[in-house]
Design a protein around this motif. Sequence first.
Motif, PDB file in Angstrom:
ATOM      1  N   MET A   1     -42.098  49.732  -8.246  1.00 13.20           N
ATOM      2  CA  MET A   1     -41.572  50.774  -9.089  1.00 13.20           C
ATOM      3  C   MET A   1     -40.130  50.431  -9.453  1.00 13.20           C
ATOM      4  SD  MET A   1     -41.303  54.833  -8.257  1.00 13.20           S
ATOM      5  CE  MET A   1     -43.043  54.943  -8.029  1.00 13.20           C
ATOM      6  N   LYS A   2     -39.811  50.584 -10.701  1.00 16.91           N
ATOM      7  CA  LYS A   2     -38.475  50.256 -11.180  1.00 16.91           C
ATOM      8  C   LYS A   2     -37.552  51.465 -11.066  1.00 16.91           C
ATOM      9  CE  LYS A   2     -40.059  46.863 -14.511  1.00 16.91           C
ATOM     10  NZ  LYS A   2     -40.031  46.436 -15.902  1.00 16.91           N
ATOM     11  N   ALA A   3     -36.273  51.197 -11.131  1.00 16.49           N
ATOM     12  CA  ALA A   3     -35.277  52.268 -11.032  1.00 16.49           C
ATOM     13  C   ALA A   3     -35.411  53.236 -12.198  1.00 16.49           C
ATOM     14  CB  ALA A   3     -33.874  51.680 -10.982  1.00 16.49           C
ATOM     15  N   SER A   4     -35.751  52.732 -13.367  1.00 16.94           N
ATOM     16  CA  SER A   4     -35.914  53.612 -14.525  1.00 16.94           C
ATOM     17  C   SER A   4     -37.083  54.573 -14.324  1.00 16.94           C
ATOM     18  CB  SER A   4     -36.114  52.788 -15.797  1.00 16.94           C
ATOM     19  OG  SER A   4     -37.258  51.961 -15.673  1.00 16.94           O
ATOM     20  N   LYS A   7     -35.859  57.367 -11.967  1.00 13.41           N
ATOM     21  CA  LYS A   7     -34.938  58.315 -12.601  1.00 13.41           C
ATOM     22  C   LYS A   7     -35.659  59.330 -13.476  1.00 13.41           C
ATOM     23  CE  LYS A   7     -30.922  55.314 -12.496  1.00 13.41           C
ATOM     24  NZ  LYS A   7     -29.918  54.570 -13.255  1.00 13.41           N
ATOM     25  N   THR A   8     -36.837  58.964 -14.008  1.00  9.42           N
ATOM     26  CA  THR A   8     -37.568  59.885 -14.874  1.00  9.42           C
ATOM     27  C   THR A   8     -38.438  60.866 -14.099  1.00  9.42           C
ATOM     28  OG1 THR A   8     -39.393  58.314 -15.122  1.00  9.42           O
ATOM     29  CG2 THR A   8     -37.631  58.232 -16.777  1.00  9.42           C
ATOM     30  N   MET A   9     -38.606  60.646 -12.798  1.00  8.98           N
ATOM     31  CA  MET A   9     -39.457  61.516 -11.986  1.00  8.98           C
ATOM     32  C   MET A   9     -38.710  62.787 -11.591  1.00  8.98           C
ATOM     33  SD  MET A   9     -41.135  58.621  -9.518  1.00  8.98           S
ATOM     34  CE  MET A   9     -42.458  59.569  -8.820  1.00  8.98           C
ATOM     35  N   LEU A  14     -40.536  62.822  -6.584  1.00  9.91           N
ATOM     36  CA  LEU A  14     -39.818  61.882  -5.726  1.00  9.91           C
ATOM     37  C   LEU A  14     -40.117  62.141  -4.257  1.00  9.91           C
ATOM     38  CD1 LEU A  14     -36.297  61.629  -7.408  1.00  9.91           C
ATOM     39  CD2 LEU A  14     -38.061  59.878  -7.313  1.00  9.91           C
ATOM     40  N   SER A  15     -40.142  63.392  -3.871  1.00 10.66           N
ATOM     41  CA  SER A  15     -40.440  63.730  -2.479  1.00 10.66           C
ATOM     42  C   SER A  15     -41.853  63.315  -2.101  1.00 10.66           C
ATOM     43  CB  SER A  15     -40.277  65.234  -2.254  1.00 10.66           C
ATOM     44  OG  SER A  15     -38.945  65.609  -2.475  1.00 10.66           O
ATOM     45  N   ASP A  16     -42.807  63.575  -2.985  1.00 16.26           N
ATOM     46  CA  ASP A  16     -44.193  63.194  -2.720  1.00 16.26           C
ATOM     47  C   ASP A  16     -44.340  61.684  -2.621  1.00 16.26           C
ATOM     48  OD1 ASP A  16     -44.906  65.851  -2.746  1.00 16.26           O
ATOM     49  OD2 ASP A  16     -45.653  65.813  -4.816  1.00 16.26           O
ATOM     50  N   GLU A  17     -43.701  60.967  -3.526  1.00 19.50           N
ATOM     51  CA  GLU A  17     -43.769  59.505  -3.529  1.00 19.50           C
ATOM     52  C   GLU A  17     -43.122  58.933  -2.266  1.00 19.50           C
ATOM     53  OE1 GLU A  17     -44.923  55.826  -5.114  1.00 19.50           O
ATOM     54  OE2 GLU A  17     -45.434  57.849  -5.775  1.00 19.50           O
ATOM     55  N   LEU A  18     -42.028  59.536  -1.833  1.00 24.53           N
ATOM     56  CA  LEU A  18     -41.345  59.081  -0.624  1.00 24.53           C
ATOM     57  C   LEU A  18     -42.249  59.242   0.603  1.00 24.53           C
ATOM     58  CD1 LEU A  18     -38.683  57.979   0.529  1.00 24.53           C
ATOM     59  CD2 LEU A  18     -37.946  60.337   0.822  1.00 24.53           C
ATOM     60  N   ILE A  19     -42.922  60.355   0.698  1.00 18.80           N
ATOM     61  CA  ILE A  19     -43.840  60.591   1.818  1.00 18.80           C
ATOM     62  C   ILE A  19     -44.973  59.571   1.794  1.00 18.80           C
ATOM     63  CG2 ILE A  19     -45.555  62.218   2.734  1.00 18.80           C
ATOM     64  CD1 ILE A  19     -43.610  64.460   1.814  1.00 18.80           C
ATOM     65  N   ARG A  52     -34.586  53.010  -3.413  1.00 18.49           N
ATOM     66  CA  ARG A  52     -34.345  53.490  -4.781  1.00 18.49           C
ATOM     67  C   ARG A  52     -34.529  54.998  -4.872  1.00 18.49           C
ATOM     68  NH1 ARG A  52     -37.589  48.821  -6.348  1.00 18.49           N
ATOM     69  NH2 ARG A  52     -36.152  47.211  -7.019  1.00 18.49           N
ATOM     70  N   ILE A  53     -35.584  55.490  -4.249  1.00 19.26           N
ATOM     71  CA  ILE A  53     -35.854  56.928  -4.287  1.00 19.26           C
ATOM     72  C   ILE A  53     -34.757  57.703  -3.573  1.00 19.26           C
ATOM     73  CG2 ILE A  53     -37.409  58.732  -3.447  1.00 19.26           C
ATOM     74  CD1 ILE A  53     -39.729  56.799  -4.041  1.00 19.26           C
ATOM     75  N   LYS A  54     -34.350  57.235  -2.395  1.00 22.24           N
ATOM     76  CA  LYS A  54     -33.290  57.920  -1.656  1.00 22.24           C
ATOM     77  C   LYS A  54     -31.971  57.889  -2.415  1.00 22.24           C
ATOM     78  CE  LYS A  54     -34.992  57.670   3.053  1.00 22.24           C
ATOM     79  NZ  LYS A  54     -34.688  57.249   4.430  1.00 22.24           N
ATOM     80  N   THR A  55     -31.697  56.794  -3.097  1.00 23.55           N
ATOM     81  CA  THR A  55     -30.476  56.694  -3.903  1.00 23.55           C
ATOM     82  C   THR A  55     -30.511  57.701  -5.037  1.00 23.55           C
ATOM     83  OG1 THR A  55     -30.236  54.358  -3.368  1.00 23.55           O
ATOM     84  CG2 THR A  55     -29.050  55.155  -5.306  1.00 23.55           C
ATOM     85  N   ALA A  56     -31.643  57.797  -5.723  1.00 21.14           N
ATOM     86  CA  ALA A  56     -31.779  58.747  -6.828  1.00 21.14           C
ATOM     87  C   ALA A  56     -31.633  60.180  -6.324  1.00 21.14           C
ATOM     88  CB  ALA A  56     -33.124  58.557  -7.518  1.00 21.14           C
ATOM     89  N   GLN A  57     -32.225  60.482  -5.174  1.00 21.15           N
ATOM     90  CA  GLN A  57     -32.103  61.829  -4.613  1.00 21.15           C
ATOM     91  C   GLN A  57     -30.655  62.134  -4.244  1.00 21.15           C
ATOM     92  OE1 GLN A  57     -34.964  61.613  -1.406  1.00 21.15           O
ATOM     93  NE2 GLN A  57     -36.514  62.710  -2.586  1.00 21.15           N
TER      94      GLN A  57
END
Length: 67
Positions: A1-4, A7-9, A14-19, A52-57
């Motif tokens: 998964m890319k950073a872009s 950012k659109t999620m 994001l929480s669901d994907e992280l889990i 990446r997800i934690k950074t975006a959060q």
Amino acid sequence: MKASDVKTMSDDQLSDELIKLKKEQFNLRFQKAIGQIENTARIRQIRRTIARIKTAQGERAKTGATG
């Protein structure tokens, strides 16, 4: 998964994907310990996507708190 993509999620996505990624990372660690892992590069991909997800959060929390 890319950073872009991250950012659109939405926050919930994001929480669901992280889990989901944390569970996959857990399973891959067990496979590695047993010696059954096929794609060792997947561990690195998951670890970076989690970052990446934690950074975006964190960025969203920071801008939400100050803005």
